[in-house]
Every structure is written in C-alpha cells, then in structure tokens.
Enzyme design. Structure first.
Site, short mmCIF file in Angstrom:
data_model
loop_
_atom_site.label_atom_id
_atom_site.label_comp_id
_atom_site.label_asym_id
_atom_site.label_seq_id
_atom_site.Cartn_x
_atom_site.Cartn_y
_atom_site.Cartn_z
CG ASP A 334 -2.22 -0.65 1.02
OD1 ASP A 334 -2.43 -1.13 -0.11
OD2 ASP A 334 -3.01 -0.73 1.97
CG ASP A 377 -3.63 3.45 -2.04
OD1 ASP A 377 -4.67 2.79 -2.08
OD2 ASP A 377 -3.14 3.89 -0.97
#
Length: 459
Positions: A334, A377
């Site tokens: 992430d 993301d």
C-alpha cells in the site's frame, strides 16, 4: 506502397467515389454559396422592411407627441389665465425644459432623410411655435402683473418678459382680458392650426417615404426568397442524385460483401473503384485482426495508468498458480497516506506517484515475477520460485524502493510503502492472500514505511 498492392491497384477499373465526392462537393459548395448569398440578402431585405416599418411607427408616434405637447402647453397657459394659479406656469415650463415632448419628437423626426422642401415645413412650424410661445409667455406676464404676483414666484422666462408701455397703462381687468384674448382668441387658434398643418405636411411626407421604402423592401425580399426556393430545389435534386449513386456504388456492394463474409467466401469485385480495390486486398484483414486482437488482449490484462498487470489478470494468475506445486511468495503493498498526498497535490501528482511505484516494482524484481495493481493505491507482487531463504533479498529490495520514494527527484512529495509478505510452498494456496494481508496490517500498525513477513502464531 508495396509492389503487390501497386499491381492490384492497376488492375482495378471503375468509378471512383473520391472523384464523385470532389465534383459533388464543388457543386454543393457553389450552390450553398449562392444560397448563403440569397439568405444574407433576404435577411438584409427583411431588416430593411422592419426598419421601414419601425420608421413608420416612429413617425406616427412622434406626430402624436408633437400634438400632445402643443396641446398641453396651450392647456396650461389657458388654465393659468383663468385660475391665476402659478402651478400651471410651473407645469408649462416643466414641459418646455424637462419633458420636452415636442422638441424630442421633432429631433427624432429630423433624423429621417428628407428633402429640403419637406424640412422647410418643419422649420416653418418651429418658427410659428416660437412666436406662439412668446405670446403665451406675454399673456402669463400680463396676468402676473394684474395679480401683482411676486417676482420671485415667477420663472425667469416670465419675469424677463417686458410689457409694452401701452399694456403697462392698462388696468388689471384689462390686462386679464388681453391675456385671455392672446391665448383664447382666433389669432392664437389660427397660429396653432398653421403649426399643426406644417407639421402634418412634414409628417405626411416622411410617412409616404417610409411606406414607399417598406413596399420596395417587401418586393426585394419576395424576389430574394424566390431565388432561395430555386436554389433549395436544385440542392434537393443534387441530393437525390447522390443518394442514387450511393445505392449503386456503395450500399449494393456492401450487401454482397456481407453475404460473402457470412459465407466465408472471397469478396466479389463490384461497386466503385474503392470497393473493388477493397475486395482484392480483403485477405490482408486476417493479419490485421490478429495484430489487433493481441493489442486488445494486452490492454485487457494491463493497467492503463501504470502499465503493469491489472486486477483481472492478477486473479487469473492466482487461479493458474493454484494448480502448480512450485514455491511462491506474495507481497501486498500500500502507498502510505496516499489519499492525503492526492488531496494535497492533486490527482495528476497522485497518478505520477502510482506510475513511479509500478516502475520501481518492475525494476527491482525479476522478469519472472509479476507486479500488479490490484486497487487504487494497492499493489501486489507474485514472486515465482521464491522460498523463505529469499527474505534478505526481498528486504533489500523493499528498503531500496522506500529509500527512492522517500528521497524523490524534482517536486515529487515523499511517500513510502507498507508491505506484507507471505510464502507458500505449494503454489497459490487459498489462504495466501489472507496471510500477506495480515502481515500488511501489522506493518501499518507499527508505523508504516516498512515490511512484515507473515509468521504462524505459536500456541
């Protein structure tokens, strides 16, 4: 052009749609230019007719204003001579200097293009009007003298009016009688009639002129609209001709080609030059289709922004690796606090960061590994033939990537990655994703910008 294509092109004979289009476009352009010319002229004629109509209405309105203003002045001066109330004097001069209906109307009338003879009527009316105003003010002065009205209560025009020696010797009653005779007598009425008669001559001439202009404009508009109808009819015939050509040279050959394609046959050579050439080169379509399919497959499996494989391809790879017994590792990554960075620097910078992360994953891992973008993301990397002995190598690569992201070039903001890693000895096991995700959670709990290897809890 290839020699084979040149040879095929030389064998084709027929009417070229390109040439027909050029001829039809030239003809259409000429016709449309004439039509635009006719339309512009029609618009001009229409505007001229509207202008003439508006002039006619303006003449009528101004004529009414002149008469209203003149009658109003007469009314006020007569009321003053009868009632002796100075408010009528104020009304009189308010009309003369403020409302100015007569002056405004006459000024607007003079804007029309008239002959010297016609303008002479207006000048005569103005001369009579000025003389009549002098008599009206003289009558007011007589009444004011007879009533012994204070000088300060009178307007300047009345106060400055000098009475004759003869009138000064009259008694108040005689002054009043003379004032009323000035504004009620036959001479006064004759002067008003002369004013209105000259104004009427002037207005009638202007109205006749505007009506004549209106008729001429209407006639020219009718002629121009006839030209428009003729041009539209010619364009309609041209369109019918084009439609027939399209049916013969395009639609019918298309029907034949569709039948040929459905039957998986070669195309019959028919129609225009272009369709015949198309039939001779039809077999090249198969090669183009193959290339297009390969391109579409690539786009279907790769993320449009970053260029690495997308979520769909990642899921298909997972299913494939479930059938294999080779050791693999799964990394879930992430971008830390990506939303805040995206909100602060804008989506364009956010896209730049995502592309940078994807490039670093591709550069730092092997060609046999599979970086993927599986969310906004969120990234993943499947490492093939990876065992726990590779932990130091993986650690080094993650730290290298984070070091690059934390020391960006140019104006890019600092970002980092939180990573969770899990190993499997027998392909993509069902709980492998859960393990990597659990390790990622630990990394985030411990302050982000780092990595965690999943370890089974000891009982």
């Amino acid at each position: 052009m290839k020699p084979m294509e040149e040879k095929s092109k030389k064998k084709v004979k027929g009417i070229k749609i390109k040439n027909i289009n050029i001829y039809m476009m030239i003809i259409s352009c000429v016709l449309y230019l004439f039509l635009i010319w006719a339309t512009v002229h029609a618009s001009q004629r229409y505007n001229m007719m509207i202008t003439a109509t508006e002039d006619y209405i303006a003449c009528e309105r101004n004529a009414a204003l002149i008469e209203e203003g003149s009658d109003y002045l007469t009314e006020q001066v007569r009321l003053y001579t009868v009632t002796r109330d100075t408010v009528y004097v104020d009304n009189y001069f308010a009309e003369v200097y403020e409302t100015r209906r007569r002056d405004v109307a006459l000024e607007q009338m003079t804007a029309f293009n008239v002959s010297q003879e016609v303008s002479g009527y207006l000048q005569t009316a103005l001369d009579y009007s000025n003389r009549l105003m002098t008599e009206e003010i003289y009558a007011m002065r007589l009444i004011a003298r007879a009533e012994e009205t204070a000088e300060t209560a009178l307007p300047d025009d009345v106060r400055k009016m000098e009475l004759t020696e003869e009138d000064l010797s009259l008694s108040p009653e005689e002054m009043e009688a003379k004032a009323q005779e000035l504004v009620f007598g036959s001479a006064y009425q004759e002067s008003k009639e002369l004013i209105m008669k000259n104004i009427s001559y002037f207005v009638d001439n202007i109205i006749d002129s505007t009506m004549q202009n209106q008729k001429q404009s209407a006639s020219k508009l009718k002629s121009t609209m006839t030209q428009q109808r003729v041009l539209i009819s010619v364009l309609f015939v041209e369109n019918i001709f084009v439609f027939i050509l399209i049916i013969v040279l395009v639609i019918n050959p298309l029907k034949i080609y569709i039948e040929n394609i459905e039957d998986k046959e070669k195309l019959n050579v028919a129609g225009s030059y272009e369709f015949k050439y198309l039939a001779l080169t039809y077999n090249n379509i198969y090669e183009l289709n193959t290339a297009n399919e390969a391109m579409l497959n690539y786009r279907a499996e790769h993320d449009a922004l970053t260029g690495i494989i997308n979520r769909g391809a990642f899921e298909r790879l997972k299913q494939f690796l479930k059938t294999k017994d080779t050791p693999i590792a799964l990394m879930i990554l992430d971008v830390d606090k990506f939303k805040q960075v995206n909100d602060r620097y804008g989506h364009e910078m956010g896209d730049t960061i995502l592309k940078k992360v994807a490039n670093l994953l591709e550069e730092n891992f092997r060609a046999t590994d599979h970086p993927a973008r599986i969310g906004g993301d969120e990234f993943a990397v499947i490492l093939t033939d990876a065992t726990e002995e590779m932990k130091p190598v993986i650690e080094e690569k993650i730290m290298s990537i984070n070091n690059t992201l934390m020391n960006p070039e140019k104006d890019m903001p600092k970002v980092s990655l939180s990573v969770g890693i899990a190993f499997s000895a027998n392909g993509f096991e069902d709980d492998l994703y859960r393990k990597a995700d659990s390790a990622l959670y630990v990394t985030k709990e411990n302050g982000r910008c780092g990595y965690t290897f999943y370890e089974e809890k000891k009982e």
